[in-house]
Design a protein around this motif. Structure first.
Motif, PDB file in Angstrom:
ATOM      1  N   ALA A  43       0.843  -1.193   0.000  1.00 32.15           N
ATOM      2  CA  ALA A  43       0.000   0.000   0.000  1.00 32.15           C
ATOM      3  C   ALA A  43       0.882   1.248   0.000  1.00 32.15           C
ATOM      4  N   ASP A  44       0.295   2.357  -0.435  1.00 31.56           N
ATOM      5  CA  ASP A  44       1.050   3.606  -0.514  1.00 31.56           C
ATOM      6  C   ASP A  44       1.182   4.294   0.837  1.00 31.56           C
ATOM      7  N   THR A  45       0.070   4.506   1.522  1.00 32.82           N
ATOM      8  CA  THR A  45       0.114   5.218   2.794  1.00 32.82           C
ATOM      9  C   THR A  45      -0.765   4.520   3.807  1.00 32.82           C
TER      10      THR A  45
END
Length: 87
Positions: A43-45
């Motif tokens: 995931a990115d954040t």
């Protein structure tokens, strides 16, 4: 995800950071565990509660040179041990 590393253990190393070393077998770089977890999460954040299992299997042990074996053997003998002549 299975990763392979070379683990070197040298309790007599001059510096503490050289006593236990985990390195990539191809690049010799030390792995960044947080980056490996980030890759697995994908995931990115965000913040995640994760479980990380580390299973260690010794696949092969490098041969210890004869000089290293001798130095280990001699260092284990107490200095106060009297030597006696064998007839």
């Amino acid at each position: 995800m299975i990763k392979h590393y070379i683990f070197s253990l040298n309790p007599t190393a001059k510096h503490e950071w050289d006593r236990c070393i985990l390195r990539d077998p191809l690049t010799a770089k030390r792995p960044e565990i947080a980056k490996l977890v980030a890759e697995a999460v994908g995931a990115d954040t965000g913040s995640y509660l994760v479980s990380v299992n580390i299973e260690v299997k010794v696949l092969e042990q490098a041969a210890v040179s004869q000089a290293e074996q001798l130095s280990l053997t001699f260092s284990e003998v107490p200095v106060s041990t009297p030597l006696r002549e064998v007839a």
